[in-house]
Enzyme design. Structure first.
Site, PDB file in Angstrom:
ATOM      1  CG  ASP A  86       4.254   0.982   6.328  1.00 45.06           C
ATOM      2  OD1 ASP A  86       3.157   0.445   6.081  1.00 45.06           O
ATOM      3  OD2 ASP A  86       4.426   2.219   6.307  1.00 45.06           O
ATOM      4  CG  HIS A  87       1.109  -5.661   5.554  1.00 40.85           C
ATOM      5  ND1 HIS A  87       1.669  -6.112   4.382  1.00 40.85           N
ATOM      6  CD2 HIS A  87       0.325  -6.679   6.000  1.00 40.85           C
ATOM      7  CE1 HIS A  87       1.243  -7.331   4.124  1.00 40.85           C
ATOM      8  NE2 HIS A  87       0.417  -7.703   5.082  1.00 40.85           N
ATOM      9  NE  ARG A  88       1.385   2.828   5.365  1.00 35.42           N
ATOM     10  CZ  ARG A  88       1.623   4.072   5.785  1.00 35.42           C
ATOM     11  NH1 ARG A  88       0.715   5.021   5.561  1.00 35.42           N
ATOM     12  NH2 ARG A  88       2.750   4.372   6.400  1.00 35.42           N
ATOM     13  CB  ILE A 104       7.379  -4.688   3.462  1.00 38.44           C
ATOM     14  CG1 ILE A 104       8.441  -3.606   3.210  1.00 38.44           C
ATOM     15  CG2 ILE A 104       8.016  -6.069   3.551  1.00 38.44           C
ATOM     16  CD1 ILE A 104       9.371  -3.389   4.372  1.00 38.44           C
ATOM     17  N   PRO A 151       0.588   0.346   9.512  1.00 41.58           N
ATOM     18  CG  PRO A 151      -0.122  -0.479   7.446  1.00 41.58           C
ATOM     19  CD  PRO A 151       0.400   0.751   8.111  1.00 41.58           C
TER      20      PRO A 151
END
Length: 470
Positions: free
Chosen positions: A442-444, A446, A266
């Site tokens: 990577d929003h998972r 950060i 993501p």
């Protein structure tokens, strides 16, 4: 009299069945340790394979056009002054391997992309992990013509979204095969096994993906739990003249990897600017000194140093999710990948241990890696182990862009062209050199706040290089 020792292909990363395209020595030649013996062409680059020890070439065990993998015997060297040892393994002739599975009627680049991706990702399958690979594909195909692998024919239910339940212990496969299945989004429970005791081999996973493509097209293959509609065949020649040019292997594999990363990760991109007025002046002052040392002092070495400093302060940017997605692997080493634009496509060689190198050492290494990348002479270790990547378009132009995270890394920095802008400072507008920064992450792993803190800190480091010493 010397002792004959067998040279096997060393670890070349996640490649197998790589083509031999050039032999650099011949029987009778004397070679020194680390002298290149042959050249391989992988899906990502051309690589030279060095001799692990010195000696006289007694015999070459592979020829141009052969396919080799890690552990394949490639040559026999006579090492002078060595006594025979009971632990020394006798030189072996290459043994035939299983022939490659027959390709289904897959169409064009879509099938080639998945095939190349499958070949570039796994290590040797479990059936080969304990022994050597085949040296001559022509012999192997002749000797195993009657024992080719069965091509699976998936049903509509096989195209259901991937779920983690498929990789339970009921599917018998080695770690390298399970990793390949995870990266391709394949449910191992659906893959027919052809190995001993119904073990699933890498070839089985590849054949399964090929069969899916042959039946439904490349876009129908489930990737990381997501299935998209198959592309529609369009006859563009109806509207005017056309020309079809096949993609080279580097672009095909890059396309597959980028697509997988875009679907898996993501993405979010944080934009910022760094005031590099003093830094650019410092660089100009020391260009001549770098030239005396035989290198060019571009802006990239400063970026690598500043990024490395920021990564030490933000360790979760220098990390990867483990295969379960439930834990974060923090890396205590700093290997920074730098994208290089070549005529064959984009490659990302890695500056290893950037935190232990001086500015001029990084500059010299970047120059060497760039030259080797454009000449397609990168070695496997030059492309492996990166923890963070930098993609710079500063020499071309543009203001901002969204780089794609180089999975399994969790962040990548994009750099655009610096330009003069008026900045309000001390009650007046003054001209300053500003460098655009584009951080995709990577929003998972950060959060947005952490990304803003990272780019703010990075801008501060670039604005005053003395901060790197603190």
């Amino acid at each position: 009299m010397g002792v004959e020792r067998e040279v096997q292909l060393p670890d070349i990363g996640d490649f197998e069945q790589v083509d031999v395209i050039e032999l650099l020595v011949a029987p009778g030649d004397r070679v020194a340790p680390e002298q290149s013996l042959l050249v391989l062409e992988s899906d990502k680059a051309t690589m030279e394979i060095p001799a692990p020890f010195g000696g006289v070439v007694k015999k070459l065990l592979v020829g141009i056009g052969d396919k080799v993998s890690e552990g394949t015997p490639i040559a026999i060297l006579e090492v002078e002054g060595e006594a025979s040892q009971s632990t020394e393994a006798p030189a072996k002739q290459p043994s035939p391997s299983r022939s490659a599975p027959t390709e289904g009627p897959a169409s064009g680049g879509a099938a080639g992309a998945a095939d190349a991706a499958a070949r570039s990702e796994p290590k040797a399958s479990e059936a080969h992990e304990g022994g050597s690979e085949v040296g001559n594909p022509r012999e192997s195909s002749a000797s195993t013509a009657g024992d080719s692998l069965r091509e699976p024919t998936p049903s509509d239910s096989d195209l259901a979204p991937y779920t983690s339940e498929g990789t339970t212990p009921t599917a018998h496969a080695g770690p390298s095969v399970r990793r390949l299945a995870r990266e391709l989004g394949v449910d191992l429970a659906l893959v027919p096994a052809s190995g001993p005791k119904r073990r699933i081999l890498a070839e089985d996973v590849q054949s399964y993906v090929k069969a899916l493509i042959a039946q439904r097209g490349a876009a129908a293959v489930p990737i990381a739990g997501v299935r998209v509609a198959a592309p529609v065949a369009i006859d563009f020649s109806k509207w005017g003249p056309t020309e079809t040019t096949p993609l080279n292997r580097v672009r095909i594999v890059a396309a597959a990897n980028l697509s997988r990363s875009w679907v898996t990760v993501p993405h979010v991109t944080q934009f910022d600017e760094a005031d590099v007025t003093e830094l650019e002046a410092f660089r100009q002052q020391h260009r001549a000194e770098a030239e005396r040392l035989g290198t060019k002092l571009t802006f990239l070495p400063f970026l690598v140093m500043a990024v490395t400093k920021a990564l030490r302060e933000f360790p979760h940017f220098n990390a990867s999710l483990d295969h379960t997605g439930q834990a974060l692997v923090l890396k205590r080493y700093y290997h920074v990948g730098v994208a290089v634009d070549t005529e064959h496509g984009l490659v990302v060689p890695v500056v290893r241990d950037a935190d232990r190198k001086t500015l001029f050492e990084i500059a010299a290494e970047l120059q060497e890696l760039s030259e080797r990348a454009r000449a397609r002479r990168l070695r496997p270790e030059n492309l492996q182990g990166g923890t963070f990547s930098i993609s710079s378009l500063g020499g071309i132009g543009g203001t901002k862009f969204t780089p794609i995270v180089n999975h399994p890394e969790v962040a990548i920095l994009g750099v655009s062209k610096m330009e003069w802008k008026p900045v309000y400072k001390d009650g007046t507008f003054v001209p300053r050199r500003l460098l655009p920064l584009s951080l995709s992450y990577d929003h998972r792993v950060i959060d947005g706040a952490d990304a803003a803190r990272f780019t703010t800190r990075l801008a501060a480091l670039l604005g005053d290089l003395r901060r790197i010493l603190l």
